[in-house]
Scaffold this motif. Structure first.
Motif, PDB file in Angstrom:
ATOM      1  N   ASP A 114       0.848  -1.194   0.000  1.00 37.70           N
ATOM      2  CA  ASP A 114       0.000   0.000   0.000  1.00 37.70           C
ATOM      3  C   ASP A 114       0.883   1.244   0.000  1.00 37.70           C
ATOM      4  O   ASP A 114       1.995   1.227   0.535  1.00 37.70           O
ATOM      5  CB  ASP A 114      -0.888   0.047   1.255  1.00 37.70           C
ATOM      6  N   ILE A 115       0.346   2.313  -0.578  1.00 35.84           N
ATOM      7  CA  ILE A 115       0.964   3.635  -0.498  1.00 35.84           C
ATOM      8  C   ILE A 115      -0.123   4.574   0.011  1.00 35.84           C
ATOM      9  O   ILE A 115      -1.213   4.652  -0.575  1.00 35.84           O
ATOM     10  CB  ILE A 115       1.491   4.103  -1.866  1.00 35.84           C
ATOM     11  N   ILE A 116       0.175   5.284   1.097  1.00 40.28           N
ATOM     12  CA  ILE A 116      -0.868   6.071   1.773  1.00 40.28           C
ATOM     13  C   ILE A 116      -0.362   7.467   2.102  1.00 40.28           C
ATOM     14  O   ILE A 116       0.740   7.633   2.629  1.00 40.28           O
ATOM     15  CB  ILE A 116      -1.314   5.365   3.072  1.00 40.28           C
ATOM     16  N   VAL A 117      -1.189   8.465   1.802  1.00 40.79           N
ATOM     17  CA  VAL A 117      -0.974   9.831   2.264  1.00 40.79           C
ATOM     18  C   VAL A 117      -2.192  10.179   3.117  1.00 40.79           C
ATOM     19  O   VAL A 117      -3.254  10.517   2.593  1.00 40.79           O
ATOM     20  CB  VAL A 117      -0.831  10.828   1.090  1.00 40.79           C
ATOM     21  N   ASP A 118      -2.046  10.024   4.441  1.00 41.84           N
ATOM     22  CA  ASP A 118      -3.172  10.315   5.344  1.00 41.84           C
ATOM     23  C   ASP A 118      -3.417  11.812   5.473  1.00 41.84           C
ATOM     24  O   ASP A 118      -4.551  12.261   5.442  1.00 41.84           O
ATOM     25  CB  ASP A 118      -2.922   9.716   6.738  1.00 41.84           C
ATOM     26  N   ASP A 119      -2.333  12.561   5.627  1.00 43.70           N
ATOM     27  CA  ASP A 119      -2.438  14.000   5.832  1.00 43.70           C
ATOM     28  C   ASP A 119      -1.384  14.697   4.983  1.00 43.70           C
ATOM     29  O   ASP A 119      -0.205  14.713   5.353  1.00 43.70           O
ATOM     30  CB  ASP A 119      -2.241  14.319   7.318  1.00 43.70           C
ATOM     31  N   PRO A 120      -1.794  15.273   3.834  1.00 39.58           N
ATOM     32  CA  PRO A 120      -0.805  15.921   2.957  1.00 39.58           C
ATOM     33  C   PRO A 120      -0.005  17.031   3.651  1.00 39.58           C
ATOM     34  O   PRO A 120       1.150  17.253   3.308  1.00 39.58           O
ATOM     35  CB  PRO A 120      -1.655  16.499   1.825  1.00 39.58           C
ATOM     36  N   SER A 122       1.274  16.936   6.487  1.00 38.96           N
ATOM     37  CA  SER A 122       2.363  16.358   7.278  1.00 38.96           C
ATOM     38  C   SER A 122       3.639  16.222   6.465  1.00 38.96           C
ATOM     39  O   SER A 122       4.725  16.107   7.020  1.00 38.96           O
ATOM     40  CB  SER A 122       1.957  14.978   7.811  1.00 38.96           C
ATOM     41  N   GLY A 123       3.515  16.220   5.126  1.00 44.25           N
ATOM     42  CA  GLY A 123       4.676  16.055   4.264  1.00 44.25           C
ATOM     43  C   GLY A 123       5.205  14.639   4.230  1.00 44.25           C
ATOM     44  O   GLY A 123       6.335  14.408   3.817  1.00 44.25           O
ATOM     45  N   VAL A 124       4.374  13.671   4.662  1.00 49.00           N
ATOM     46  CA  VAL A 124       4.824  12.288   4.773  1.00 49.00           C
ATOM     47  C   VAL A 124       3.939  11.377   3.930  1.00 49.00           C
ATOM     48  O   VAL A 124       2.719  11.541   3.872  1.00 49.00           O
ATOM     49  CB  VAL A 124       4.773  11.829   6.256  1.00 49.00           C
ATOM     50  N   ILE A 125       4.584  10.406   3.283  1.00 46.69           N
ATOM     51  CA  ILE A 125       3.883   9.353   2.567  1.00 46.69           C
ATOM     52  C   ILE A 125       4.343   8.029   3.189  1.00 46.69           C
ATOM     53  O   ILE A 125       5.499   7.887   3.576  1.00 46.69           O
ATOM     54  CB  ILE A 125       4.179   9.410   1.048  1.00 46.69           C
ATOM     55  N   VAL A 126       3.415   7.083   3.304  1.00 47.37           N
ATOM     56  CA  VAL A 126       3.717   5.803   3.943  1.00 47.37           C
ATOM     57  C   VAL A 126       3.712   4.700   2.896  1.00 47.37           C
ATOM     58  O   VAL A 126       2.754   4.563   2.135  1.00 47.37           O
ATOM     59  CB  VAL A 126       2.686   5.475   5.052  1.00 47.37           C
ATOM     60  N   PHE A 127       4.789   3.919   2.853  1.00 51.84           N
ATOM     61  CA  PHE A 127       4.889   2.723   2.026  1.00 51.84           C
ATOM     62  C   PHE A 127       4.752   1.521   2.954  1.00 51.84           C
ATOM     63  O   PHE A 127       5.576   1.334   3.852  1.00 51.84           O
ATOM     64  CB  PHE A 127       6.242   2.663   1.308  1.00 51.84           C
ATOM     65  N   VAL A 131       6.277  -6.136   6.221  1.00 47.02           N
ATOM     66  CA  VAL A 131       6.928  -6.290   7.516  1.00 47.02           C
ATOM     67  C   VAL A 131       7.069  -4.959   8.254  1.00 47.02           C
ATOM     68  O   VAL A 131       7.352  -4.943   9.439  1.00 47.02           O
ATOM     69  CB  VAL A 131       8.315  -6.957   7.367  1.00 47.02           C
ATOM     70  N   ALA A 132       6.878  -3.872   7.556  1.00 47.70           N
ATOM     71  CA  ALA A 132       7.036  -2.554   8.162  1.00 47.70           C
ATOM     72  C   ALA A 132       6.294  -1.505   7.346  1.00 47.70           C
ATOM     73  O   ALA A 132       5.938  -1.728   6.191  1.00 47.70           O
ATOM     74  CB  ALA A 132       8.514  -2.189   8.243  1.00 47.70           C
ATOM     75  N   HIS A 133       6.079  -0.373   7.991  1.00 47.25           N
ATOM     76  CA  HIS A 133       5.550   0.802   7.310  1.00 47.25           C
ATOM     77  C   HIS A 133       6.692   1.808   7.240  1.00 47.25           C
ATOM     78  O   HIS A 133       7.258   2.172   8.265  1.00 47.25           O
ATOM     79  CB  HIS A 133       4.379   1.413   8.086  1.00 47.25           C
ATOM     80  N   LYS A 134       7.019   2.202   6.049  1.00 45.85           N
ATOM     81  CA  LYS A 134       8.136   3.116   5.855  1.00 45.85           C
ATOM     82  C   LYS A 134       7.605   4.506   5.530  1.00 45.85           C
ATOM     83  O   LYS A 134       6.864   4.678   4.566  1.00 45.85           O
ATOM     84  CB  LYS A 134       9.020   2.595   4.720  1.00 45.85           C
ATOM     85  N   GLN A 135       7.963   5.490   6.355  1.00 47.84           N
ATOM     86  CA  GLN A 135       7.550   6.865   6.120  1.00 47.84           C
ATOM     87  C   GLN A 135       8.637   7.589   5.340  1.00 47.84           C
ATOM     88  O   GLN A 135       9.799   7.562   5.719  1.00 47.84           O
ATOM     89  CB  GLN A 135       7.295   7.582   7.442  1.00 47.84           C
ATOM     90  N   LEU A 136       8.220   8.231   4.262  1.00 49.67           N
ATOM     91  CA  LEU A 136       9.144   8.979   3.415  1.00 49.67           C
ATOM     92  C   LEU A 136       8.616  10.396   3.222  1.00 49.67           C
ATOM     93  O   LEU A 136       7.412  10.648   3.369  1.00 49.67           O
ATOM     94  CB  LEU A 136       9.282   8.293   2.053  1.00 49.67           C
ATOM     95  N   SER A 137       9.487  11.284   2.841  1.00 53.81           N
ATOM     96  CA  SER A 137       9.094  12.659   2.569  1.00 53.81           C
ATOM     97  C   SER A 137       8.325  12.731   1.245  1.00 53.81           C
ATOM     98  O   SER A 137       8.747  12.155   0.243  1.00 53.81           O
ATOM     99  CB  SER A 137      10.325  13.554   2.509  1.00 53.81           C
TER     100      SER A 137
END
Length: 170
Positions: A114-120, A122-127, A131-137
């Motif tokens: 999944d690729i998720i942007v919960d709150d634009p 925040s400047g963060v996107i979640v991959f 096994v993990a959720h990776k937060q990227l800019s």
């Protein structure tokens, strides 16, 4: 008021034209610019897919299919592998149930689920790589990545040892 045969034909042609025009907004064979616009209209950054997008289709049920000329490698913060077809369910701010996209973590290629942007803001996107959720800019995804073609058979899952050269090691 009854419709004459000519009025009926005109109405049918008009409705057909409207249907074709609405379908053409969902399917594109142009450059990655159109996929960028679609992603941005859905709260996602436009640079999630490479420049090499040949076409894409957004089905009425929300399934997004993105076709590339060939599998390729790109880089966001680490290496990413795009198969020639990438599929996901597109909803606002989310690409869920992805197929055809993997990300390199240490020495492993892990499928991106999944690729998720919960709150634009925040400047963060979640991959979600399982096994993990990776937060990227989000700034990493402003522009489409350059994807370099290569012999990627060794990266694709379910390839037997024989196919990748291990038959000589027996």
């Amino acid at each position: 008021m009854s419709l004459t045969r000519q009025s009926f034909r005109f109405l049918f042609l008009l409705l057909s034209l409207l249907f074709v025009l609405s379908e053409s907004t969902l399917s594109s064979s142009s450059s990655s610019n159109s996929i960028q616009n679609l992603l941005q209209s859905q709260g996602l950054p436009g640079g999630l897919f490479p420049h090499d997008v040949k076409s894409f289709t957004l089905h009425p049920d929300g399934l997004l299919e993105v076709l590339l000329d060939r599998p390729c490698l790109a880089k966001f913060d680490t290496g990413v592998y795009f198969d020639s077809v990438v599929r996901a369910n597109l909803t606002y701010g989310k690409l869920m149930g992805m197929e055809g996209l993997s990300q390199k973590e240490l020495f492993l290629w892990l499928p991106v689920k999944d690729i998720i942007v919960d709150d634009p803001s925040s400047g963060v996107i979640v991959f979600d790589i399982g096994v993990a959720h990776k937060q990227l800019s989000l700034s990493l995804f402003e522009d489409p990545p350059v994807c370099r073609p290569t012999d990627l058979e060794v990266l694709q899952p379910n390839i037997g040892r024989k196919k990748i050269g291990f038959e000589a090691l027996r």
